[in-house]
Design an enzyme around this catalytic site. Structure first.
Site, mmCIF file in Angstrom:
data_model
loop_
_atom_site.group_PDB
_atom_site.id
_atom_site.type_symbol
_atom_site.label_atom_id
_atom_site.label_comp_id
_atom_site.label_asym_id
_atom_site.label_seq_id
_atom_site.Cartn_x
_atom_site.Cartn_y
_atom_site.Cartn_z
ATOM 1 N N GLY A 11 0.855 -1.103 0.114
ATOM 2 C CA GLY A 11 0.053 0.022 -0.082
ATOM 3 C C GLY A 11 0.816 1.261 -0.044
ATOM 4 O O GLY A 11 0.673 2.149 0.717
ATOM 5 N N SER A 13 1.295 3.592 -2.840
ATOM 6 C CA SER A 13 1.058 4.441 -3.922
ATOM 7 C C SER A 13 0.654 5.566 -3.227
ATOM 8 O O SER A 13 0.835 6.700 -3.778
ATOM 9 C CB SER A 13 -0.301 3.774 -4.790
ATOM 10 O OG SER A 13 -1.258 3.628 -3.764
ATOM 11 N N SER A 141 -2.176 0.995 14.838
ATOM 12 C CA SER A 141 -2.518 2.395 15.085
ATOM 13 C C SER A 141 -2.993 2.680 16.457
ATOM 14 O O SER A 141 -3.168 1.589 17.294
ATOM 15 C CB SER A 141 -3.916 2.491 14.023
ATOM 16 O OG SER A 141 -4.583 3.611 14.816
ATOM 17 N N TYR A 154 -12.173 -1.954 12.481
ATOM 18 C CA TYR A 154 -10.646 -1.239 12.241
ATOM 19 C C TYR A 154 -9.854 -1.652 13.373
ATOM 20 O O TYR A 154 -8.573 -2.246 13.504
ATOM 21 C CB TYR A 154 -10.740 -0.022 11.873
ATOM 22 C CG TYR A 154 -9.400 0.627 11.697
ATOM 23 C CD1 TYR A 154 -8.605 0.513 10.212
ATOM 24 C CD2 TYR A 154 -8.847 1.583 12.479
ATOM 25 C CE1 TYR A 154 -7.441 1.232 10.328
ATOM 26 C CE2 TYR A 154 -7.663 2.300 12.440
ATOM 27 C CZ TYR A 154 -7.134 2.068 11.128
ATOM 28 O OH TYR A 154 -5.826 2.671 10.971
ATOM 29 N N LYS A 158 -6.178 -3.750 14.013
ATOM 30 C CA LYS A 158 -5.139 -3.018 14.474
ATOM 31 C C LYS A 158 -4.516 -3.503 15.822
ATOM 32 O O LYS A 158 -3.363 -3.687 16.194
ATOM 33 C CB LYS A 158 -5.183 -1.534 14.423
ATOM 34 C CG LYS A 158 -5.457 -0.825 13.169
ATOM 35 C CD LYS A 158 -4.354 -1.305 12.255
ATOM 36 C CE LYS A 158 -4.521 -0.794 10.837
ATOM 37 N NZ LYS A 158 -3.555 -1.065 9.962
HETATM 38 P P1 NAP Z 1 -4.322 5.501 2.597
HETATM 39 O O1 NAP Z 1 -3.845 6.929 2.492
HETATM 40 O O2 NAP Z 1 -5.750 5.539 2.516
HETATM 41 O O3 NAP Z 1 -3.268 4.810 1.567
HETATM 42 C C1 NAP Z 1 -3.598 3.619 1.717
HETATM 43 C C2 NAP Z 1 -2.932 2.490 0.898
HETATM 44 O O4 NAP Z 1 -3.151 1.421 0.859
HETATM 45 C C3 NAP Z 1 -2.880 2.982 -0.618
HETATM 46 O O5 NAP Z 1 -1.743 3.031 -1.162
HETATM 47 C C4 NAP Z 1 -3.892 1.907 -0.903
HETATM 48 O O6 NAP Z 1 -3.585 1.518 -2.382
HETATM 49 C C5 NAP Z 1 -3.299 0.762 -0.153
HETATM 50 N N1 NAP Z 1 -4.249 -0.367 -0.310
HETATM 51 C C6 NAP Z 1 -5.642 -0.392 0.395
HETATM 52 N N2 NAP Z 1 -5.913 -1.627 0.322
HETATM 53 C C7 NAP Z 1 -4.955 -2.501 -0.253
HETATM 54 C C8 NAP Z 1 -5.037 -3.756 -0.766
HETATM 55 N N3 NAP Z 1 -5.964 -4.652 -0.447
HETATM 56 N N4 NAP Z 1 -3.985 -4.208 -1.385
HETATM 57 C C9 NAP Z 1 -2.816 -3.598 -1.561
HETATM 58 N N5 NAP Z 1 -2.842 -2.030 -1.382
HETATM 59 C C10 NAP Z 1 -3.966 -1.681 -0.748
HETATM 60 O O7 NAP Z 1 -3.965 5.225 4.037
HETATM 61 P P2 NAP Z 1 -3.063 5.953 5.290
HETATM 62 O O8 NAP Z 1 -3.437 6.572 5.916
HETATM 63 O O9 NAP Z 1 -1.654 6.099 4.510
HETATM 64 O O10 NAP Z 1 -2.835 4.375 5.951
HETATM 65 C C11 NAP Z 1 -1.693 3.639 5.604
HETATM 66 C C12 NAP Z 1 -1.560 2.450 7.056
HETATM 67 O O11 NAP Z 1 -1.484 3.279 8.219
HETATM 68 C C13 NAP Z 1 -2.843 1.762 7.251
HETATM 69 O O12 NAP Z 1 -2.602 0.344 7.665
HETATM 70 C C14 NAP Z 1 -3.770 2.647 8.371
HETATM 71 O O13 NAP Z 1 -4.536 1.472 9.022
HETATM 72 C C15 NAP Z 1 -2.468 2.908 9.209
HETATM 73 N N6 NAP Z 1 -2.707 4.291 9.858
HETATM 74 C C16 NAP Z 1 -3.393 5.379 9.473
HETATM 75 C C17 NAP Z 1 -3.371 6.593 10.300
HETATM 76 C C18 NAP Z 1 -3.945 7.822 9.535
HETATM 77 O O14 NAP Z 1 -4.308 8.533 10.408
HETATM 78 N N7 NAP Z 1 -3.984 7.938 8.329
HETATM 79 C C19 NAP Z 1 -3.334 6.167 11.574
HETATM 80 C C20 NAP Z 1 -2.675 5.186 12.266
HETATM 81 C C21 NAP Z 1 -2.501 3.947 11.296
HETATM 82 P P3 NAP Z 1 -4.603 1.808 -3.589
HETATM 83 O O15 NAP Z 1 -4.725 3.345 -3.710
HETATM 84 O O16 NAP Z 1 -4.062 1.283 -4.882
HETATM 85 O O17 NAP Z 1 -5.817 1.197 -3.236
#
Ligand code: NAP
Length: 246
Positions: A11, A13, A141, A154, A158
């Protein structure tokens, strides 16, 4: 430096994954940029790494589908020969109050956030075991620690990563490879954009450092875990949350 390391970041991208991929690439690692549907964004990530003098390839694959992960790993092996670092970052949310959550909402999030971690780790476990600097890094998270209104599915996934990480740390220990977890607070990405502004303000009021995390705040910690300075740390949860209690 991470020269001679091959790192797979699921993930990557967009969002945190992209930040991690760029950070690892800038420290000399060969990077695999995995994505599910954002092909153009994945290629932009690769270009950004290459512009910084690094080396990367983009590989499509839905982490929730075991056969797609196997195919991705075959391509990684054909290109780089081996993998040293796996960052299980791909994750999704489908937020609803529990009483409104369907079985499908539950299952879809579990299949990506936990099923995807199983699939990628299972397919690359031998690589991590054999590497002289093997690293398994799972992105959890603060929500896995605190719970969060509307995120039963979710939060469960986590929290599940804590037990998974701790267990894999024990099973990898005899090889010298490590498994650790990063638990970010709330990070400025598309995922946070989906949270209503009113709720974002409430969250902000609970963060002692009084700001959301940037992608770079998380990427730097992952780079530390991927590198040699963390070699005596395993089975740990690194909270990157601006001082939130848990
Ligand atoms: P995001 O901006 O929504 O990006 C998600 C990424 O995961 C994208 O590159 C997406 O690719 C990819 N993805 C989703 N489903 C997938 C699948 N089935 N197979 C392969 N790739 C997949 O999310 P983010 O905020 O960067 O979060 C990244 C991680 O950090 C997650 O595990 C999230 O739970 C964790 N996290 C986030 C936060 C926050 O506040 N943002 C806080 C704590 C933890 P495509 O676009 O190609 O689908």
């Amino acid at each position: 430096m991470l020269e001679d390391q091959t790192c797979v970041v699921t993930g990557s991208s967009r969002g945190i994954g992209r930040g991690i991929a760029e950070e690892l690439g800038s420290y000399g690692a060969d990077v695999v940029v995995n994505y599910r549907s954002s092909e153009a964004a994945a290629h932009e990530t690769v270009e950004a790494i290459e512009d910084g003098g690094g080396n990367a390839i983009a590989i499509q694959g839905d982490v929730a589908e075991y056969e797609e992960v196997e195919a991705m790993c075959d391509q990684v092996h054909d290109t780089f020969g081996r993998v040293d670092v796996l960052v299980n970052n791909a994750g999704i949310t489908i937020d609803k109050k529990f009483e409104n959550m369907t079985r499908d909402d539950w299952q879809t999030v579990v299949e990506v956030n936990l099923g995807g971690v199983f699939n990628c780790t299972h397919c690359l476990f031998d690589d991590i075991k054999k590497s002289s600097d093997g690293r398994l890094i799972n992105i959890s998270s603060v929500v896995g620690q605190q719970g969060n209104y509307g995120q039963a599915n979710y939060a469960t996934t986590k929290s599940g990563l804590f037990g998974f990480t701790r267990t894999l740390a024990l099973e990898l220990a005899s090889t010298g490879s490590t498994a650790n977890c990063v638990a970010p607070g709330f990070v400025e990405t598309d995922m946070l954009e989906e949270v209503p502004e009113r709720v974002q303000q409430k969250i902000l009021d609970r963060i002692p450092l009084n700001r959301f995390a940037t992608v770079d705040d998380v990427a730097g910690i992952v780079r530390f875990l991927a590198g040699p300075d963390s070699s005596y740390m395993t089975g740990q949860i690194l909270a990157v949350n601006g001082g939130m209690e848990w």
